[in-house]
Scaffold this active site. Structure first.
Site, short mmCIF file in Angstrom:
data_model
loop_
_atom_site.label_atom_id
_atom_site.label_comp_id
_atom_site.label_asym_id
_atom_site.label_seq_id
_atom_site.Cartn_x
_atom_site.Cartn_y
_atom_site.Cartn_z
CG ASN A 152 -12.67 21.01 114.15
OD1 ASN A 152 -11.43 20.92 114.21
ND2 ASN A 152 -13.40 20.23 113.38
CD1 TRP A 153 -9.49 26.82 115.93
CD2 TRP A 153 -7.27 27.07 116.17
NE1 TRP A 153 -9.27 27.98 116.64
CE2 TRP A 153 -7.92 28.16 116.80
CE3 TRP A 153 -5.87 27.01 116.19
CZ2 TRP A 153 -7.21 29.19 117.44
CZ3 TRP A 153 -5.17 28.03 116.84
CH2 TRP A 153 -5.83 29.11 117.46
CE LYS A 154 -13.67 21.90 110.09
NZ LYS A 154 -14.62 21.81 109.00
CB SER A 186 -21.88 27.46 107.26
OG SER A 186 -21.15 26.86 106.21
N GLY A 193 -18.32 24.43 105.79
CA GLY A 193 -17.42 25.23 104.97
C GLY A 193 -18.03 25.76 103.69
CG HIS A 248 -15.18 16.55 111.71
ND1 HIS A 248 -15.17 16.72 110.35
CD2 HIS A 248 -15.61 17.72 112.24
CE1 HIS A 248 -15.56 17.96 110.08
NE2 HIS A 248 -15.84 18.58 111.20
N GLY A 301 -16.00 25.72 112.70
CA GLY A 301 -14.73 25.56 112.01
C GLY A 301 -14.12 26.89 111.65
N GLY A 302 -14.37 27.34 110.44
CA GLY A 302 -13.70 28.53 109.91
C GLY A 302 -13.80 29.76 110.79
CD GLU A 347 -13.61 18.64 107.61
OE1 GLU A 347 -12.71 18.81 108.45
OE2 GLU A 347 -14.41 19.54 107.28
CD GLU A 400 -19.49 19.58 112.70
OE1 GLU A 400 -19.24 20.76 112.96
OE2 GLU A 400 -18.61 18.77 112.33
P1 13P Z 1 -17.30 25.34 109.31
O1 13P Z 1 -17.77 26.12 110.52
O2 13P Z 1 -16.04 25.88 108.71
O3 13P Z 1 -18.41 25.15 108.33
O4 13P Z 1 -16.90 23.89 109.85
C1 13P Z 1 -17.78 23.20 110.64
C2 13P Z 1 -17.09 22.01 111.18
O5 13P Z 1 -16.81 21.06 110.46
C3 13P Z 1 -16.71 22.02 112.60
O6 13P Z 1 -16.31 20.77 113.04
#
Ligand code: 13P
Length: 249
Positions: free
Chosen positions: A10-12, A208, A169, A93, A229-230, A95, A163
């Site tokens: 997920n590149w956000k 993470s 993050g 998600h 994510g990251g 977020e 999640e």
């Molecule tokens: P991180 O891997 O950056 O913690 O993000 C997880 C996430 O929200 C994937 O959707």
């Protein structure tokens, strides 16, 4: 039916045209691990270019509207994602639940829209820190599942991503035991509601995940993959997670 491992990036809100080269490198390396389903969800602006640059690769959206079209400025409908070449969409998600006020009913409607457009759906759930600390995480997540998972769906096209918000993050991850307990509870709730088809639904862990902890997290009970994510933005960080999934099965 054995569930295939599924590792999704997920590149956000990250990535510009130059980042397509990273996606190409990721998808090229993923072909070395044919036992793992790999997908990337870039910002909407990159979906078409990513699909064109990596034919046959699984590319998805990070959200969709519940309606198929209309006066919803700034939103993207699920059939539009499919039209752009996407084959999956993330919904619910944290977020968006937290930042955009999405409630379970909204998430369910988005999941139904994605499935209705022929997309695979990754439906996210997860508890905030204070709920984890008070001991209520499983009840909280099962309530999200009850409220946001649609009633009727093809189980091979609906995955759940657990999640925990406090793990996203932050570099913090739950213990393997806590992940297994949560995933077992989710599987149990899905089986109670949907019967045997719940066995076909993939349950992903997210928060993470990186190349160092992926093997352990992916090996936890009822974990079928990861939503990352990251560590999904470059091949150097993401491919070791795919390799860890491949090594498990
Ligand atoms: P991180 O891997 O950056 O913690 O993000 C997880 C996430 O929200 C994937 O959707």
């Amino acid at each position: 039916m054995a569930r295939r491992k599924y590792v999704v990036g997920n590149w956000k809100m990250n990535g510009v045209t130059a980042s397509i080269a990273d996606a190409q490198a990721i998808f090229a390396a993923a072909t070395e691990h044919p036992g793992v389903d790999v997908a990337l969800c870039p910002p909407f602006t990159l979906i078409g270019a990513m699909v064109a640059a990596a034919p046959g690769a699984a590319v998805g959206g990070q959200d969709c509207h519940s309606a198929t079209a209309g006066a919803f400025t700034g939103s993207v409908a699920a059939p539009m994602l499919a039209d752009a070449g996407a084959t999956l969409v993330i919904v619910g998600h944290s977020e968006r639940r937290e930042g955009c006020g999405e409630r379970d009913a909204d998430v369910r409607a988005k999941a139904e829209a994605g499935l209705g457009a022929g997309l695979s759906v990754i439906l996210c759930v997860g508890e905030p820190r204070e709920v984890r600390e008070s001991g209520g995480a499983i009840d909280y997540v099962l309530a999200q599942i009850a409220g946001s998972v649609p009633e009727d769906f093809d189980a091979t096209r609906l995955a759940i991503a657990y999640e925990p918000i406090w793990a996203i993050g932050t570099g913090l991850v739950p213990t393997v035991g806590d992940v297994a307990a949560m995933h077992g509870a989710i599987r149990g709730a899905l089986t109670a509601r949907f019967g045997g088809k719940a066995e076909d639904m993939r349950l992903l862990y997210g928060g993470s995940v990186n190349g160092e902890n992926a093997a352990e997290l992916l090996d936890a009970g009822d974990v079928d993959g990861a939503l990352v994510g990251g560590a999904s933005l470059t091949a150097a960080k993401f491919v070791p997670i795919v390799a860890a999934a491949a090594a498990l099965r």
